[in-house]
Scaffold this motif. Sequence first.
Motif, PDB file in Angstrom:
ATOM      1  N   ARG A 142       0.826  -1.209   0.000  1.00 36.49           N
ATOM      2  CA  ARG A 142       0.000   0.000   0.000  1.00 36.49           C
ATOM      3  C   ARG A 142       0.862   1.262   0.000  1.00 36.49           C
ATOM      4  NH1 ARG A 142      -1.850   3.377   4.016  1.00 36.49           N
ATOM      5  NH2 ARG A 142      -0.987   2.022   5.596  1.00 36.49           N
ATOM      6  N   ARG A 143       1.868   1.372   0.856  1.00 32.80           N
ATOM      7  CA  ARG A 143       2.700   2.569   0.940  1.00 32.80           C
ATOM      8  C   ARG A 143       3.511   2.788  -0.345  1.00 32.80           C
ATOM      9  NH1 ARG A 143       1.399   6.541   4.371  1.00 32.80           N
ATOM     10  NH2 ARG A 143       1.341   5.822   6.503  1.00 32.80           N
ATOM     11  N   GLN A 144       4.033   1.701  -0.924  1.00 31.93           N
ATOM     12  CA  GLN A 144       4.778   1.821  -2.187  1.00 31.93           C
ATOM     13  C   GLN A 144       3.866   2.380  -3.292  1.00 31.93           C
ATOM     14  OE1 GLN A 144       6.177  -2.172  -2.864  1.00 31.93           O
ATOM     15  NE2 GLN A 144       8.016  -1.892  -1.598  1.00 31.93           N
ATOM     16  N   ARG A 145       2.671   1.824  -3.365  1.00 32.48           N
ATOM     17  CA  ARG A 145       1.698   2.274  -4.377  1.00 32.48           C
ATOM     18  C   ARG A 145       1.355   3.747  -4.159  1.00 32.48           C
ATOM     19  NH1 ARG A 145      -1.667  -1.709  -3.928  1.00 32.48           N
ATOM     20  NH2 ARG A 145      -2.911  -0.762  -2.292  1.00 32.48           N
ATOM     21  N   GLU A 146       1.100   4.149  -2.899  1.00 32.47           N
ATOM     22  CA  GLU A 146       0.757   5.541  -2.603  1.00 32.47           C
ATOM     23  C   GLU A 146       1.888   6.492  -2.996  1.00 32.47           C
ATOM     24  OE1 GLU A 146      -0.064   5.327   1.576  1.00 32.47           O
ATOM     25  OE2 GLU A 146      -2.149   4.720   1.279  1.00 32.47           O
ATOM     26  N   VAL A 147       3.125   6.128  -2.642  1.00 30.19           N
ATOM     27  CA  VAL A 147       4.279   6.979  -2.959  1.00 30.19           C
ATOM     28  C   VAL A 147       4.436   7.116  -4.472  1.00 30.19           C
ATOM     29  CG1 VAL A 147       6.803   7.113  -2.864  1.00 30.19           C
ATOM     30  CG2 VAL A 147       5.510   6.595  -0.791  1.00 30.19           C
ATOM     31  N   ALA A 162       5.939  13.284   1.234  1.00 34.23           N
ATOM     32  CA  ALA A 162       6.185  13.010   2.658  1.00 34.23           C
ATOM     33  C   ALA A 162       5.176  13.748   3.521  1.00 34.23           C
ATOM     34  CB  ALA A 162       7.609  13.422   3.029  1.00 34.23           C
ATOM     35  N   GLU A 163       4.915  15.009   3.193  1.00 34.83           N
ATOM     36  CA  GLU A 163       3.950  15.787   3.956  1.00 34.83           C
ATOM     37  C   GLU A 163       2.536  15.228   3.793  1.00 34.83           C
ATOM     38  OE1 GLU A 163       2.200  20.314   3.996  1.00 34.83           O
ATOM     39  OE2 GLU A 163       4.260  20.008   3.346  1.00 34.83           O
ATOM     40  N   ALA A 164       2.175  14.851   2.563  1.00 39.59           N
ATOM     41  CA  ALA A 164       0.821  14.351   2.308  1.00 39.59           C
ATOM     42  C   ALA A 164       0.570  13.028   3.021  1.00 39.59           C
ATOM     43  CB  ALA A 164       0.594  14.187   0.803  1.00 39.59           C
ATOM     44  N   LEU A 165       1.577  12.152   3.091  1.00 38.63           N
ATOM     45  CA  LEU A 165       1.392  10.839   3.711  1.00 38.63           C
ATOM     46  C   LEU A 165       1.755  10.842   5.193  1.00 38.63           C
ATOM     47  CD1 LEU A 165       2.760   8.472   0.909  1.00 38.63           C
ATOM     48  CD2 LEU A 165       0.383   8.993   1.453  1.00 38.63           C
ATOM     49  N   GLY A 166       2.381  11.909   5.660  1.00 37.90           N
ATOM     50  CA  GLY A 166       2.754  11.985   7.075  1.00 37.90           C
ATOM     51  C   GLY A 166       3.912  11.074   7.413  1.00 37.90           C
ATOM     52  N   ILE A 167       4.837  10.903   6.471  1.00 38.25           N
ATOM     53  CA  ILE A 167       6.017  10.062   6.716  1.00 38.25           C
ATOM     54  C   ILE A 167       7.264  10.893   6.429  1.00 38.25           C
ATOM     55  CG2 ILE A 167       4.845   7.874   6.230  1.00 38.25           C
ATOM     56  CD1 ILE A 167       5.967   7.911   3.428  1.00 38.25           C
ATOM     57  N   SER A 171      11.701   7.823   4.191  1.00 40.43           N
ATOM     58  CA  SER A 171      10.733   6.752   3.938  1.00 40.43           C
ATOM     59  C   SER A 171      10.157   6.868   2.540  1.00 40.43           C
ATOM     60  CB  SER A 171       9.598   6.799   4.965  1.00 40.43           C
ATOM     61  OG  SER A 171      10.094   6.571   6.250  1.00 40.43           O
ATOM     62  N   VAL A 172       9.910   8.096   2.068  1.00 38.80           N
ATOM     63  CA  VAL A 172       9.390   8.296   0.711  1.00 38.80           C
ATOM     64  C   VAL A 172      10.390   7.752  -0.301  1.00 38.80           C
ATOM     65  CG1 VAL A 172       8.832  10.067  -1.025  1.00 38.80           C
ATOM     66  CG2 VAL A 172       7.948  10.275   1.289  1.00 38.80           C
ATOM     67  N   LYS A 173      11.670   8.064  -0.088  1.00 39.50           N
ATOM     68  CA  LYS A 173      12.703   7.583  -1.010  1.00 39.50           C
ATOM     69  C   LYS A 173      12.794   6.059  -0.984  1.00 39.50           C
ATOM     70  CE  LYS A 173      15.498  11.756  -0.839  1.00 39.50           C
ATOM     71  NZ  LYS A 173      16.795  12.343  -0.559  1.00 39.50           N
ATOM     72  N   ALA A 174      12.728   5.478   0.183  1.00 43.68           N
ATOM     73  CA  ALA A 174      12.831   4.020   0.300  1.00 43.68           C
ATOM     74  C   ALA A 174      11.621   3.333  -0.332  1.00 43.68           C
ATOM     75  CB  ALA A 174      12.958   3.623   1.771  1.00 43.68           C
ATOM     76  N   TYR A 175      10.395   3.784  -0.002  1.00 39.07           N
ATOM     77  CA  TYR A 175       9.191   3.186  -0.595  1.00 39.07           C
ATOM     78  C   TYR A 175       9.181   3.365  -2.126  1.00 39.07           C
ATOM     79  CZ  TYR A 175       6.934   2.471   3.960  1.00 39.07           C
ATOM     80  OH  TYR A 175       6.622   2.044   5.237  1.00 39.07           O
ATOM     81  N   GLY A 176       9.627   4.518  -2.587  1.00 39.96           N
ATOM     82  CA  GLY A 176       9.670   4.761  -4.025  1.00 39.96           C
ATOM     83  C   GLY A 176      10.656   3.846  -4.714  1.00 39.96           C
ATOM     84  N   SER A 177      11.830   3.709  -4.171  1.00 37.30           N
ATOM     85  CA  SER A 177      12.860   2.860  -4.765  1.00 37.30           C
ATOM     86  C   SER A 177      12.432   1.395  -4.794  1.00 37.30           C
ATOM     87  CB  SER A 177      14.152   3.012  -3.962  1.00 37.30           C
ATOM     88  OG  SER A 177      15.112   2.090  -4.360  1.00 37.30           O
ATOM     89  N   ARG A 178      11.890   0.905  -3.683  1.00 35.34           N
ATOM     90  CA  ARG A 178      11.430  -0.488  -3.627  1.00 35.34           C
ATOM     91  C   ARG A 178      10.228  -0.711  -4.547  1.00 35.34           C
ATOM     92  NH1 ARG A 178      11.560  -0.198   2.606  1.00 35.34           N
ATOM     93  NH2 ARG A 178      13.796  -0.264   2.964  1.00 35.34           N
TER      94      ARG A 178
END
Length: 191
Positions: A142-147, A162-167, A171-178
């Motif tokens: 879910r987080r990867q898809r959202e990012v 990061a601001e929109a998801l509250g992370i 974490s945005v960079k990691a979820y995006g890369s994965r």
Amino acid sequence: MPVIAPMPAARPSRMPKQREGSDETMAAGTTVDHLTETYRAHYRSLLGLAALLLDDTASCEDVVQEAFIRVHSARKRVRDPEKTLAYLRQTVVNLSRSALRRRILGVKLLSKPMPDMASAEEGAYDQLERDALIKAMRGLQRRQREVLVLRYFVDMTEAQVAEALGISLGSVKAYGSRGIAALRIAMEAPA
């Protein structure tokens, strides 16, 4: 095909006598002899005038020749011999304008691009790719898809995501890369 060239001037032209009250009588300056002499004397200058307005020699020659033909056809309306050259110049300018208008219209009609429509095969292939991408996106966490959706489809910056998801930004960079790595694997796998 015979070539029509101006006749040499052997003798000065004589003006025909006019009869009073005759409708068919032409003014002295509108005789064929006067037009022939005007042709001999001013052909090159009229060609130069056309060359200022048009870009190729053939078109200039056509315009000047057509101008003489038109003035010859309308010579009954040219009453003053001094105005014959002025009529010819104006006719050359008008014919040059008409030639340019035709060219512009031709360019406009030819330069209209074909509609950007994909062929049926391309449309079907694009639809298959979109379906495969949607299926692969659904297989992500879910987080990867959202990012990925916010970053690449909504076109947000990493800080905005990061601001929109509250992370955190990390974490945005990691979820995006994965998420991108998982999408590559899912899209390359045979269906």
